[in-house]
Design an enzyme around this catalytic site. Structure first.
Site, PDB file in Angstrom:
ATOM      1  N   TYR A  61       1.091 -10.053  -2.488  1.00 20.41           N
ATOM      2  CA  TYR A  61      -0.165 -10.568  -1.952  1.00 20.41           C
ATOM      3  C   TYR A  61      -0.311 -11.997  -2.427  1.00 20.41           C
ATOM      4  O   TYR A  61      -0.033 -12.324  -3.566  1.00 20.41           O
ATOM      5  CB  TYR A  61      -1.364  -9.763  -2.442  1.00 20.41           C
TER       6      TYR A  61
ATOM      7  N   PRO B 112      -9.801   0.601   5.305  1.00 26.31           N
ATOM      8  CA  PRO B 112     -10.752   1.694   5.502  1.00 26.31           C
ATOM      9  C   PRO B 112     -11.911   1.342   6.440  1.00 26.31           C
ATOM     10  O   PRO B 112     -12.529   2.246   6.994  1.00 26.31           O
ATOM     11  CB  PRO B 112     -11.253   2.021   4.095  1.00 26.31           C
TER      12      PRO B 112
END
Length: 172
Positions: free
Chosen positions: A20, A170
């Site tokens: 990341y 999510p």
């Protein structure tokens, strides 16, 4: 400030990866939170890297996995990683194939004391089943949200086995 605030509010799980950023996220986590509270679980991911075009090519060769674990340890300032997820799919989702070789490499690093627990990410149900024959799996991190519910059956199976399901994206 956000990292400190969420930990102060009771968050116990932070998902990260040296890929990341790249090379930025773990350093920010370390700068904000080190030394880490004993109850905070830093869960990192290996098996993918970033290329110069912003793509996510796989990096599941034994040497690549070892370097990724070492990089996560160094940038997070840890001697051992709580949980390492093996990233199996790509940006389009899970891709079928055996998990044996990369997971055995991570299991070896676990035996060396560099990793406490192992999980898989972006995995098919068959890959989760294969992984469980190699090492204990503590979590599965797959895309799951209101619009993308393809893993309902897998999530039910994981719950029955006491394995955490940790969705990514999510909120869609």
């Amino acid at each position: 400030a956000v990292l400190r605030d969420v930990v102060e509010l009771g968050i116990t799980h932070i998902d990260t990866s040296e890929a990341y950023g790249p090379l930025v996220t773990n350093r920010l986590i370390r700068e904000a939170l080190h030394p880490y509270p004993a109850w905070l679980h830093l869960v990192t991911k290996v098996g993918g890297t970033r290329d110069e075009q912003g793509g996510w090519p796989s990096a599941r060769e034994p040497d690549q996995l070892r370097r990724a674990v070492e990089a996560n340890l160094e940038t997070l300032g840890l001697d051992v990683l709580d949980v390492v997820n093996l990233r199996l799919g790509d940006a389009r989702g899970p891709r079928p194939g055996s998990v044996a070789e990369p997971l055995e490499t991570l299991a070896d690093l676990q035996r060396q004391g560099l990793i406490r627990h192992l999980g898989v990410s972006n995995a098919t149900a068959d890959q989760v089943a294969e992984a469980r024959t190699i090492v204990p799996i503590v979590c599965v991190q797959n895309m799951y949200n209101l619009a993308f519910r393809h893993d309902d059956e897998l999530i039910d199976d994981l719950a029955e086995q006491g394995i955490a399901s940790v969705p990514f994206f999510p909120l869609g």
